[in-house]
Design a protein around this motif. Structure first.
Motif, PDB file in Angstrom:
ATOM      1  N   LEU A  25       0.858  -1.188   0.000  1.00  0.00           N
ATOM      2  CA  LEU A  25       0.000   0.000   0.000  1.00  0.00           C
ATOM      3  C   LEU A  25       0.889   1.230   0.000  1.00  0.00           C
ATOM      4  O   LEU A  25       1.964   1.237   0.613  1.00  0.00           O
ATOM      5  CB  LEU A  25      -0.905   0.028   1.240  1.00  0.00           C
ATOM      6  CG  LEU A  25      -2.024  -0.996   1.358  1.00  0.00           C
ATOM      7  CD1 LEU A  25      -2.726  -0.865   2.702  1.00  0.00           C
ATOM      8  CD2 LEU A  25      -3.044  -0.834   0.220  1.00  0.00           C
ATOM      9  N   GLU A  29      -2.276   5.495   2.049  1.00  0.00           N
ATOM     10  CA  GLU A  29      -3.277   4.429   2.200  1.00  0.00           C
ATOM     11  C   GLU A  29      -3.008   3.600   3.452  1.00  0.00           C
ATOM     12  O   GLU A  29      -3.933   3.276   4.205  1.00  0.00           O
ATOM     13  CB  GLU A  29      -3.258   3.516   0.977  1.00  0.00           C
ATOM     14  CG  GLU A  29      -3.787   4.130  -0.296  1.00  0.00           C
ATOM     15  CD  GLU A  29      -3.716   3.150  -1.454  1.00  0.00           C
ATOM     16  OE1 GLU A  29      -4.785   2.717  -1.932  1.00  0.00           O
ATOM     17  OE2 GLU A  29      -2.593   2.809  -1.870  1.00  0.00           O
ATOM     18  N   PHE A  30      -1.751   3.267   3.665  1.00  0.00           N
ATOM     19  CA  PHE A  30      -1.380   2.463   4.831  1.00  0.00           C
ATOM     20  C   PHE A  30      -1.686   3.207   6.123  1.00  0.00           C
ATOM     21  O   PHE A  30      -2.282   2.644   7.052  1.00  0.00           O
ATOM     22  CB  PHE A  30       0.109   2.110   4.763  1.00  0.00           C
ATOM     23  CG  PHE A  30       0.615   1.357   5.962  1.00  0.00           C
ATOM     24  CD1 PHE A  30       0.385  -0.010   6.092  1.00  0.00           C
ATOM     25  CD2 PHE A  30       1.314   2.016   6.976  1.00  0.00           C
ATOM     26  CE1 PHE A  30       0.838  -0.707   7.207  1.00  0.00           C
ATOM     27  CE2 PHE A  30       1.763   1.332   8.094  1.00  0.00           C
ATOM     28  CZ  PHE A  30       1.536  -0.036   8.208  1.00  0.00           C
TER      29      PHE A  30
END
Length: 344
Positions: A25, A29-30
């Motif tokens: 990711l 996003e992570f």
């Protein structure tokens, strides 16, 4: 929100290293995923801890406890793939205390506090709470599953130090033990994995087995097997219980003696046999001395004779009365015969 995202961003490298597999990711996003999952878990535990936080039409909680959706979430909490590092959950809750204007709801609360409360409502984990093991193991644990295993392991006696081979075929079933007069009794909650045999009585912690209990056991078993622990205590517990519960009749004996609370005996006899597929049969089996004691008791013929007498001939009041009457009649006959001989 930005304050919390920045906090997670600072921990990103450390968090990624917590996972065995590479997480593909992007950074944003992570970080967002970790924050959303962590916020959800903190909110879930906080509502369980403080019922005043439960809102009207709450889809997860009712004022009396978990709703249907909450029960599903409870099951998912123990899945290995759903674990979040305890350290980040703990630090985020601490950060929330300083970031909110309504700090009163957090007064005296830490993530360890709410986890302690959660475990106290889980019958299988009550011994962990009673011994205050969470406070000892919390800082060492990577996540919830690891915390449970560490606490359970700390309740067990130290390894015997012997790694001799163990013949697993020697473990008798409950029905076989019953035939030689072994009594069954519910054990205390001091140690859920402790099984004792003393003066003909086998003590096992009472439990109820539902579908979610089986999933919980399986998660603990698989996690313990996949990680480096000095002794596989839960692995050995599942093995010995699977040998005790070979048939529905074995399960019936435990139900009748209050060791298994709820459950279908037909299904109970298959649950542990299903779990054993994930077990490792190894040297240094932790219940080896228990099995040795059971086999020694079983081999004494007098135990089998007495058990047969009680189970087949003295199993109801009328049978007992008949046997007592027969013994009295025999004694009177002997006395009369002796008196007749003396008179001669």
């Amino acid at each position: 929100m930005a304050h919390f995202l920045a906090f997670i961003k600072e921990k990103e490298a450390k968090l990624r290293n917590c996972y065995a597999e590479t997480i593909h990711l992007e950074s944003d996003e992570f970080v967002t995923m970790i924050l959303l999952d962590s916020d959800f878990l903190i909110e879930f535990f906080m509502r369980s801890y403080r019922r005043a936080l439960i809102i009207d039409d709450d889809p997860i909680f009712t004022q009396s406890g978990l709703g249907f959706l909450g029960i599903d979430i409870q099951d998912d909490l123990y899945l290995e793939e759903n674990q979040l590092p305890l350290v980040i959950l703990s630090e985020l809750l601490d950060l929330a205390k300083t970031a909110t204007s309504n700090g009163d709801i957090y007064e005296g609360i830490s993530f360890m506090t709410v986890v302690h409360s959660w475990f106290s409502n889980h019958i299988y984990l009550q011994s962990i709470v009673a011994e205050d093991l969470i406070g000892v193991q919390f800082s060492k644990a990577k996540h919830l599953l690891d915390l449970i295993i560490l606490c359970l392991h700390s309740l067990q006696p130290p390894p015997s130090g012997t790694e001799s081979e163990f013949n697993y075929q020697n473990i008798p079933g409950e029905k076989e033990l019953h035939r030689v007069g072994v009594q069954f009794k519910s054990g205390s909650y001091e140690n859920p994995l402790d099984i004792k045999f003393y003066e003909g009585t086998l003590q096992i912690l009472s439990f109820s087995l539902f579908d979610r209990t089986e999933r919980f056991y399986r998660n603990l078993l698989i996690f313990e097997a996949m990680h480096v622990y000095p002794v596989k205590y839960f692995n050995d517990y599942v093995i010995i219980m699977s040998c005790f519960l070979v048939t529905p009749e074995d399960a019936d004996l435990l139900i009748q003696n209050g060791i298994i609370g709820l459950g279908d005996s037909e299904k109970l006899s298959t649950v542990f046999r299903s779990l054993i597929k994930d077990c490792v049969k190894r040297s240094g089996f932790q219940y080896a001395k228990l099995v040795e004691a059971l086999q020694s008791y079983r081999k004494l013929p007098t135990h089998g004779w007495m058990a047969t007498l009680w189970q087949k001939h003295l199993n109801n009041p009328w049978a007992i009365i008949s046997v007592v009457a027969a013994v009295i009649l025999l004694l009177l006959t002997i006395t009369q015969t002796v008196c007749s001989i003396i008179a001669l």
